[in-house]
Design a protein around this motif. Structure first.
Motif, PDB file in Angstrom:
ATOM      1  N   GLU A 109      20.534   4.320  47.863  1.00  0.00           N
ATOM      2  CA  GLU A 109      21.874   4.549  47.320  1.00  0.00           C
ATOM      3  C   GLU A 109      21.956   4.030  45.888  1.00  0.00           C
ATOM      4  O   GLU A 109      20.968   3.551  45.324  1.00  0.00           O
ATOM      5  N   ASP A 110      23.142   4.108  45.305  1.00  0.00           N
ATOM      6  CA  ASP A 110      23.308   3.678  43.907  1.00  0.00           C
ATOM      7  C   ASP A 110      23.010   2.198  43.732  1.00  0.00           C
ATOM      8  O   ASP A 110      22.510   1.777  42.687  1.00  0.00           O
ATOM      9  N   LYS A 111      23.327   1.419  44.740  1.00  0.00           N
ATOM     10  CA  LYS A 111      23.037  -0.018  44.661  1.00  0.00           C
ATOM     11  C   LYS A 111      22.629  -0.517  46.049  1.00  0.00           C
ATOM     12  O   LYS A 111      22.979   0.086  47.082  1.00  0.00           O
ATOM     13  N   PRO A 112      21.892  -1.623  46.116  1.00  0.00           N
ATOM     14  CA  PRO A 112      21.443  -2.152  47.416  1.00  0.00           C
ATOM     15  C   PRO A 112      22.618  -2.608  48.276  1.00  0.00           C
ATOM     16  O   PRO A 112      23.688  -2.945  47.778  1.00  0.00           O
ATOM     17  N   ARG A 113      22.404  -2.603  49.564  1.00  0.00           N
ATOM     18  CA  ARG A 113      23.390  -3.117  50.510  1.00  0.00           C
ATOM     19  C   ARG A 113      23.137  -4.614  50.754  1.00  0.00           C
ATOM     20  O   ARG A 113      21.987  -5.049  50.808  1.00  0.00           O
ATOM     21  N   GLN A 114      24.193  -5.360  50.957  1.00  0.00           N
ATOM     22  CA  GLN A 114      24.065  -6.742  51.407  1.00  0.00           C
ATOM     23  C   GLN A 114      24.248  -6.771  52.916  1.00  0.00           C
ATOM     24  O   GLN A 114      25.254  -6.306  53.441  1.00  0.00           O
ATOM     25  N   ILE A 115      23.249  -7.302  53.614  1.00  0.00           N
ATOM     26  CA  ILE A 115      23.288  -7.367  55.073  1.00  0.00           C
ATOM     27  C   ILE A 115      23.001  -8.797  55.509  1.00  0.00           C
ATOM     28  O   ILE A 115      22.029  -9.409  55.050  1.00  0.00           O
ATOM     29  N   ILE A 116      23.843  -9.334  56.382  1.00  0.00           N
ATOM     30  CA  ILE A 116      23.647 -10.674  56.940  1.00  0.00           C
ATOM     31  C   ILE A 116      22.964 -10.516  58.288  1.00  0.00           C
ATOM     32  O   ILE A 116      23.479  -9.829  59.175  1.00  0.00           O
ATOM     33  N   ALA A 117      21.816 -11.130  58.433  1.00  0.00           N
ATOM     34  CA  ALA A 117      21.020 -10.961  59.656  1.00  0.00           C
ATOM     35  C   ALA A 117      20.647 -12.328  60.240  1.00  0.00           C
ATOM     36  O   ALA A 117      20.262 -13.239  59.515  1.00  0.00           O
ATOM     37  N   SER A 173      10.601 -16.427  57.253  1.00  0.00           N
ATOM     38  CA  SER A 173      10.985 -17.073  56.002  1.00  0.00           C
ATOM     39  C   SER A 173      11.391 -15.977  55.018  1.00  0.00           C
ATOM     40  O   SER A 173      10.956 -14.822  55.153  1.00  0.00           O
ATOM     41  N   PRO A 174      12.222 -16.288  54.035  1.00  0.00           N
ATOM     42  CA  PRO A 174      12.619 -15.263  53.063  1.00  0.00           C
ATOM     43  C   PRO A 174      11.421 -14.586  52.396  1.00  0.00           C
ATOM     44  O   PRO A 174      11.443 -13.378  52.164  1.00  0.00           O
ATOM     45  N   ALA A 175      10.368 -15.360  52.114  1.00  0.00           N
ATOM     46  CA  ALA A 175       9.198 -14.794  51.431  1.00  0.00           C
ATOM     47  C   ALA A 175       8.517 -13.722  52.274  1.00  0.00           C
ATOM     48  O   ALA A 175       7.984 -12.732  51.743  1.00  0.00           O
ATOM     49  N   GLU A 176       8.512 -13.894  53.598  1.00  0.00           N
ATOM     50  CA  GLU A 176       7.854 -12.936  54.491  1.00  0.00           C
ATOM     51  C   GLU A 176       8.527 -11.565  54.470  1.00  0.00           C
ATOM     52  O   GLU A 176       7.903 -10.552  54.798  1.00  0.00           O
ATOM     53  N   LEU A 177       9.803 -11.537  54.127  1.00  0.00           N
ATOM     54  CA  LEU A 177      10.575 -10.301  54.244  1.00  0.00           C
ATOM     55  C   LEU A 177      10.558  -9.444  52.990  1.00  0.00           C
ATOM     56  O   LEU A 177      10.958  -8.277  53.032  1.00  0.00           O
ATOM     57  N   MET A 178      10.111 -10.000  51.885  1.00  0.00           N
ATOM     58  CA  MET A 178      10.131  -9.263  50.621  1.00  0.00           C
ATOM     59  C   MET A 178       9.318  -7.974  50.716  1.00  0.00           C
ATOM     60  O   MET A 178       8.148  -7.977  51.100  1.00  0.00           O
ATOM     61  N   GLY A 179       9.963  -6.850  50.406  1.00  0.00           N
ATOM     62  CA  GLY A 179       9.272  -5.559  50.404  1.00  0.00           C
ATOM     63  C   GLY A 179       9.098  -4.931  51.768  1.00  0.00           C
ATOM     64  O   GLY A 179       8.511  -3.846  51.882  1.00  0.00           O
ATOM     65  N   LYS A 180       9.590  -5.574  52.810  1.00  0.00           N
ATOM     66  CA  LYS A 180       9.391  -5.057  54.171  1.00  0.00           C
ATOM     67  C   LYS A 180      10.339  -3.898  54.444  1.00  0.00           C
ATOM     68  O   LYS A 180      11.515  -3.935  54.095  1.00  0.00           O
ATOM     69  N   GLU A 181       9.824  -2.833  55.079  1.00  0.00           N
ATOM     70  CA  GLU A 181      10.646  -1.698  55.466  1.00  0.00           C
ATOM     71  C   GLU A 181      11.250  -1.957  56.839  1.00  0.00           C
ATOM     72  O   GLU A 181      10.558  -2.382  57.777  1.00  0.00           O
ATOM     73  N   VAL A 182      12.559  -1.711  56.963  1.00  0.00           N
ATOM     74  CA  VAL A 182      13.271  -1.977  58.206  1.00  0.00           C
ATOM     75  C   VAL A 182      14.164  -0.791  58.551  1.00  0.00           C
ATOM     76  O   VAL A 182      14.403   0.087  57.717  1.00  0.00           O
ATOM     77  N   ILE A 183      14.645  -0.783  59.782  1.00  0.00           N
ATOM     78  CA  ILE A 183      15.581   0.248  60.235  1.00  0.00           C
ATOM     79  C   ILE A 183      16.981  -0.352  60.218  1.00  0.00           C
ATOM     80  O   ILE A 183      17.215  -1.432  60.783  1.00  0.00           O
ATOM     81  N   VAL A 184      17.906   0.357  59.576  1.00  0.00           N
ATOM     82  CA  VAL A 184      19.255  -0.166  59.367  1.00  0.00           C
ATOM     83  C   VAL A 184      20.291   0.780  59.966  1.00  0.00           C
ATOM     84  O   VAL A 184      20.192   2.007  59.800  1.00  0.00           O
ATOM     85  N   VAL A 185      21.271   0.220  60.683  1.00  0.00           N
ATOM     86  CA  VAL A 185      22.450   0.990  61.076  1.00  0.00           C
ATOM     87  C   VAL A 185      23.351   1.012  59.847  1.00  0.00           C
ATOM     88  O   VAL A 185      24.008   0.028  59.515  1.00  0.00           O
ATOM     89  N   GLY A 193      25.997  -3.515  57.169  1.00  0.00           N
ATOM     90  CA  GLY A 193      25.039  -2.818  58.019  1.00  0.00           C
ATOM     91  C   GLY A 193      24.394  -3.780  58.987  1.00  0.00           C
ATOM     92  O   GLY A 193      24.718  -4.975  59.034  1.00  0.00           O
ATOM     93  N   MET A 194      23.437  -3.258  59.762  1.00  0.00           N
ATOM     94  CA  MET A 194      22.718  -4.100  60.728  1.00  0.00           C
ATOM     95  C   MET A 194      21.234  -3.743  60.704  1.00  0.00           C
ATOM     96  O   MET A 194      20.868  -2.557  60.754  1.00  0.00           O
ATOM     97  N   VAL A 195      20.401  -4.764  60.619  1.00  0.00           N
ATOM     98  CA  VAL A 195      18.950  -4.579  60.701  1.00  0.00           C
ATOM     99  C   VAL A 195      18.554  -4.654  62.170  1.00  0.00           C
ATOM    100  O   VAL A 195      18.919  -5.604  62.872  1.00  0.00           O
ATOM    101  N   LEU A 196      17.827  -3.652  62.649  1.00  0.00           N
ATOM    102  CA  LEU A 196      17.461  -3.604  64.063  1.00  0.00           C
ATOM    103  C   LEU A 196      16.186  -4.393  64.334  1.00  0.00           C
ATOM    104  O   LEU A 196      15.260  -4.420  63.520  1.00  0.00           O
ATOM    105  N   ALA A 197      16.145  -5.038  65.512  1.00  0.00           N
ATOM    106  CA  ALA A 197      15.003  -5.870  65.877  1.00  0.00           C
ATOM    107  C   ALA A 197      14.824  -5.837  67.387  1.00  0.00           C
ATOM    108  O   ALA A 197      15.720  -5.427  68.131  1.00  0.00           O
ATOM    109  N   ALA A 198      13.661  -6.268  67.841  1.00  0.00           N
ATOM    110  CA  ALA A 198      13.358  -6.384  69.267  1.00  0.00           C
ATOM    111  C   ALA A 198      13.021  -7.836  69.576  1.00  0.00           C
ATOM    112  O   ALA A 198      12.298  -8.483  68.814  1.00  0.00           O
ATOM    113  N   ASN A 199      13.539  -8.337  70.702  1.00  0.00           N
ATOM    114  CA  ASN A 199      13.316  -9.736  71.073  1.00  0.00           C
ATOM    115  C   ASN A 199      13.183  -9.815  72.585  1.00  0.00           C
ATOM    116  O   ASN A 199      14.129  -9.514  73.313  1.00  0.00           O
TER     117      ASN A 199
END
Length: 360
Positions: free
Chosen positions: A291-299, A306-318, A333-339
């Motif tokens: 989109e025109d600008k990134p989304r802010q998502i609280i997960a 750690s924050p460093a592990e997530l840099m550049g990672k592709e995720v599925i977002v609602v 939005g929401m980042v989807l995960a399995a636990n």
């Protein structure tokens, strides 16, 4: 009685980010959890997890993870190791400390600072932050054991140095046990008893405890072993299997294809990740969805990445989830995960695709 001058009100407990409701069948029964896992761990979790005045999320999985991480691994293991070494090297008696070295002075400084912070924060009803301050000292004592390697000192027959190390560890545990009394009274008293210390709350001088070191008397007899907080993974797995089986027997709710089509799932790339202030679980993500600008998502993934592990990672977002505030931060939005209770994974794609690609 004089009228009160202030009213202290805690927030609401939610379950999996949803309000408790009999109609939803997600009401937590605290007395059952107390009977299952013990009163002390349950009290600790409630005070450690909720920032006073704000809502907090409860799940049995989070409770057991906190019990195992903080109580079994950090504190329980530390207590057991120190008592075992005291019995092995000093016949179970508190040794006298000798000359202090730089790493010993560091332990004392961090210990007194943590205790002072704990007292200050607890008095201001900031229970979660107070316990985090105390646990900084718990974790540092574990690190101190690895740094000083008492087993190596014993092997090299450095008895005076070994005595100093063990004494500092025992005195640190005494202070920790003492300050846990308002959180876990029964366990606090038991810890002090295992250290050979008689406890009378009226005789505790909190100011002195935050400024002075060395109140533990040499020569006291400690317990031979300690198992204050046994791990609980197996019990959690059994509960999950039972709950899953019961759920299948009761009913399975289906959604229509038309309802499913309302979800707009998109591939996003995480551009940045930072911790949300005053939260142990939340990360603030900036996610590119094309989109025109990134989304802010609280997960709620801080315990797993750690924050460093997530840099550049592709995720599925609602991507069409209604924006809402979480911990005072807007989430778009929401980042989807399995636990499954043992491992945690973010949903992703099998190969790199363009940001904003629709999942179908």
């Amino acid at each position: 009685l004089p009228l009160y001058k202030g009213l202290r009100v805690h927030g609401y407990w939610t379950v999996d980010e949803t309000k408790m409701s009999k109609s939803l069948g997600n009401v937590i029964k605290p007395l059952e959890l107390k009977d299952k896992y013990g009163l002390a761990p349950f009290r600790y979790f409630l005070l450690r997890e909720m920032h006073f005045g704000l809502d907090a999320n409860f799940s049995e999985e989070a409770f057991v993870n906190r019990l195992n991480s903080d109580l079994a691994n950090d504190l329980g293991n530390l207590f057991s190791r120190v008592l075992t070494m005291t019995n092995k090297y000093f016949a179970g008696k508190v040794p006298s400390a000798g000359k202090l070295e730089a790493e010993d002075e560091a332990v004392i400084g961090i210990g007194l600072e943590s205790i002072a912070n704990f007292q200050n924060l607890f008095a201001r009803f900031q229970f979660a932050r107070a316990l985090e301050s105390l646990w900084e000292f718990v974790r540092y004592l574990n690190k101190y054991i690895d740094q000083t390697a008492p087993w190596q000192l014993a092997k090299e027959k450095q008895e005076e140095r070994l005595a100093t190390v063990i004494y500092l560890l025992l005195e640190g545990l005494r202070k920790i046990a003492l300050h846990l009394w308002p959180v876990m009274p029964s366990v606090s008293v038991e810890m002090l008893k295992q250290l050979g210390v008689d406890f009378e709350v009226q005789k505790v001088d909190l100011l002195a405890e935050s400024k002075e070191w060395g109140k533990l008397e040499a020569g006291l007899k400690v317990a031979k072993k300690s198992n204050l907080f046994p791990r609980q993974e197996i019990k959690l797995e059994q509960n999950k299997e039972a709950a899953s089986s019961a759920s299948l027997k009761e009913k399975k709710e289906y959604v229509s294809f038309e309802d499913f089509k309302k979800l707009d799932l998109r591939v996003g790339k995480i551009l940045s990740a930072t911790r949300v202030e005053k939260s142990d679980k939340l990360l603030k993500l900036e996610v590119d969805l094309g989109e025109d600008k990134p989304r802010q998502i609280i997960a709620g993934i801080a315990p797993y990445f750690s924050p460093a592990e997530l840099m550049g990672k592709e995720v599925i977002v609602v991507s069409n989830l209604k924006p809402r505030k979480i911990f005072g931060q807007l989430s778009e939005g929401m980042v989807l995960a399995a636990n499954d209770g043992q491992s945690f994974a973010l949903l992703t794609v099998s190969k790199e695709v363009k940001e904003g690609t629709k999942i179908s």
